[in-house]
Write a protein that holds these residues in place. Sequence first.
Motif, PDB file in Angstrom:
ATOM      1  N   SER A  14      -2.904  -5.933  -4.840  1.00  0.00           N
ATOM      2  CA  SER A  14      -2.570  -4.861  -5.775  1.00  0.00           C
ATOM      3  C   SER A  14      -3.768  -4.390  -6.587  1.00  0.00           C
ATOM      4  O   SER A  14      -3.671  -3.395  -7.307  1.00  0.00           O
ATOM      5  CB  SER A  14      -1.468  -5.338  -6.726  1.00  0.00           C
ATOM      6  OG  SER A  14      -1.851  -6.550  -7.359  1.00  0.00           O
ATOM      7  N   ASN A  15      -4.896  -5.092  -6.479  1.00  0.00           N
ATOM      8  CA  ASN A  15      -6.087  -4.764  -7.262  1.00  0.00           C
ATOM      9  C   ASN A  15      -7.112  -4.087  -6.356  1.00  0.00           C
ATOM     10  O   ASN A  15      -7.888  -4.751  -5.668  1.00  0.00           O
ATOM     11  CB  ASN A  15      -6.666  -6.040  -7.887  1.00  0.00           C
ATOM     12  CG  ASN A  15      -7.794  -5.761  -8.860  1.00  0.00           C
ATOM     13  OD1 ASN A  15      -8.518  -4.779  -8.737  1.00  0.00           O
ATOM     14  ND2 ASN A  15      -7.967  -6.646  -9.825  1.00  0.00           N
ATOM     15  N   ALA A  16      -7.116  -2.772  -6.367  1.00  0.00           N
ATOM     16  CA  ALA A  16      -8.011  -2.019  -5.478  1.00  0.00           C
ATOM     17  C   ALA A  16      -9.476  -2.329  -5.762  1.00  0.00           C
ATOM     18  O   ALA A  16     -10.300  -2.402  -4.832  1.00  0.00           O
ATOM     19  CB  ALA A  16      -7.747  -0.520  -5.626  1.00  0.00           C
ATOM     20  N   GLU A  20     -12.330  -3.909  -3.115  1.00  0.00           N
ATOM     21  CA  GLU A  20     -13.623  -3.272  -2.871  1.00  0.00           C
ATOM     22  C   GLU A  20     -14.765  -4.233  -3.169  1.00  0.00           C
ATOM     23  O   GLU A  20     -15.727  -4.346  -2.386  1.00  0.00           O
ATOM     24  CB  GLU A  20     -13.753  -2.017  -3.742  1.00  0.00           C
ATOM     25  CG  GLU A  20     -15.052  -1.247  -3.553  1.00  0.00           C
ATOM     26  CD  GLU A  20     -15.213  -0.672  -2.155  1.00  0.00           C
ATOM     27  OE1 GLU A  20     -16.376  -0.523  -1.715  1.00  0.00           O
ATOM     28  OE2 GLU A  20     -14.193  -0.381  -1.494  1.00  0.00           O
ATOM     29  N   THR A  45       2.580  -1.113  -3.191  1.00  0.00           N
ATOM     30  CA  THR A  45       1.203  -0.651  -3.407  1.00  0.00           C
ATOM     31  C   THR A  45       0.208  -1.613  -2.787  1.00  0.00           C
ATOM     32  O   THR A  45      -0.762  -1.205  -2.122  1.00  0.00           O
ATOM     33  CB  THR A  45       0.917  -0.508  -4.912  1.00  0.00           C
ATOM     34  OG1 THR A  45       1.784   0.482  -5.461  1.00  0.00           O
ATOM     35  CG2 THR A  45      -0.530  -0.111  -5.157  1.00  0.00           C
ATOM     36  N   ALA A  46       0.421  -2.899  -3.003  1.00  0.00           N
ATOM     37  CA  ALA A  46      -0.479  -3.913  -2.451  1.00  0.00           C
ATOM     38  C   ALA A  46      -0.505  -3.848  -0.921  1.00  0.00           C
ATOM     39  O   ALA A  46      -1.569  -3.947  -0.303  1.00  0.00           O
ATOM     40  CB  ALA A  46      -0.048  -5.292  -2.913  1.00  0.00           C
ATOM     41  N   ASP A  48       0.083  -1.279   1.014  1.00  0.00           N
ATOM     42  CA  ASP A  48      -0.651  -0.084   1.438  1.00  0.00           C
ATOM     43  C   ASP A  48      -2.157  -0.260   1.267  1.00  0.00           C
ATOM     44  O   ASP A  48      -2.948   0.138   2.131  1.00  0.00           O
ATOM     45  CB  ASP A  48      -0.180   1.143   0.645  1.00  0.00           C
ATOM     46  CG  ASP A  48       1.236   1.554   0.984  1.00  0.00           C
ATOM     47  OD1 ASP A  48       1.746   1.125   2.041  1.00  0.00           O
ATOM     48  OD2 ASP A  48       1.840   2.310   0.188  1.00  0.00           O
ATOM     49  N   GLN A  49      -2.556  -0.855   0.152  1.00  0.00           N
ATOM     50  CA  GLN A  49      -3.986  -1.032  -0.110  1.00  0.00           C
ATOM     51  C   GLN A  49      -4.618  -2.028   0.848  1.00  0.00           C
ATOM     52  O   GLN A  49      -5.749  -1.838   1.312  1.00  0.00           O
ATOM     53  CB  GLN A  49      -4.203  -1.456  -1.570  1.00  0.00           C
ATOM     54  CG  GLN A  49      -3.875  -0.339  -2.548  1.00  0.00           C
ATOM     55  CD  GLN A  49      -4.157  -0.674  -3.994  1.00  0.00           C
ATOM     56  OE1 GLN A  49      -4.190   0.215  -4.845  1.00  0.00           O
ATOM     57  NE2 GLN A  49      -4.366  -1.948  -4.306  1.00  0.00           N
ATOM     58  N   THR A  52      -5.083  -0.346   4.280  1.00  0.00           N
ATOM     59  CA  THR A  52      -6.255   0.527   4.285  1.00  0.00           C
ATOM     60  C   THR A  52      -7.541  -0.274   4.333  1.00  0.00           C
ATOM     61  O   THR A  52      -8.463   0.039   5.093  1.00  0.00           O
ATOM     62  CB  THR A  52      -6.248   1.423   3.033  1.00  0.00           C
ATOM     63  OG1 THR A  52      -5.068   2.225   3.033  1.00  0.00           O
ATOM     64  CG2 THR A  52      -7.461   2.332   3.000  1.00  0.00           C
ATOM     65  N   ALA A  53      -7.602  -1.341   3.537  1.00  0.00           N
ATOM     66  CA  ALA A  53      -8.817  -2.159   3.474  1.00  0.00           C
ATOM     67  C   ALA A  53      -9.096  -2.849   4.808  1.00  0.00           C
ATOM     68  O   ALA A  53     -10.244  -2.891   5.276  1.00  0.00           O
ATOM     69  CB  ALA A  53      -8.692  -3.195   2.365  1.00  0.00           C
TER      70      ALA A  53
END
Length: 292
Positions: A14-16, A20, A45-46, A48-49, A52-53
């Motif tokens: 959950s921590n974009a 990164e 949200t987590a 999805d992130q 993507t990552a």
Amino acid sequence: MIRPRRSLLFMPGSNARALEKARLLPADGLILDLEDAVAPDAKDTARDQIATAVAAKGYGKREILVRINALDTAWWQDDIAMAAKAGPDGILVPKVSTIEDIATVGNKLAELGADPSIRVWIMIETARGVLHAEELAAQKQDPKSRLEGFVFGPNDISRETGIRMLPGRSTMLSMITHCVLAARVHGLIALDGPYSDIGNVDGLSEECAQARDLGFDGKTLIHPGQIDACNAAFTPPPDDVAQARKILAAFERPENQGRGAIQLDGRMVERLHAEIAKKTIAIADAIETAGH
């Protein structure tokens, strides 16, 4: 293939910003977390992130695992569907207690058409999981299980059983060795659980050294500041690597190739020492290749 697994760092999905930042950390692997580190209202949200990552493949040679939610939750099927599509190196399943749990995960990955390269790791963090560790590890023999390794989970074991986590872990040593032995019998990787007192540098170093001496391949971590101490503990010292190369070179001499034991520097060295030497060299070479 041997790959370094000295340090695997949990990172909340959950921590974009954390996802990164992880691209630059010197950990051997990352566990992108959908479970404990993520609040219920942040699960989507987590997910999805993390998708993507992982799909961006920006983590270099680091091993990437996705920790899904437990099989008794409403989230795990969405988690595993995302992971099957995104393609991490593996998924980490919490609170595995039975061979049926492993079969459920393997069958779901097959149903989703997940690439065979996606491996399954399981957390041994329940009383039943510890008691049946050998039975769970034996599922490695079934290719459908995709089973790759154990992660020992002391915090949940303590919560469930009331066994206290004391400095030095004397209360848990019997459980730890039982799980390591079960993993070794069936060729699994074994990772130690995290050290929670992130401000205690000396305590962390001592527990990393203990984990190494107990036979773990590496340790899971909960803070980037723990990486260096963990890597140091699980990196073969240069003198050990040099001695390992010397042992192998000695056995490769024509006059020694058929011998089970030889003298080297005034000591008897057996073939089993050559096997240990091979592993030491392979790990050292893998660490050098990883470049962090």
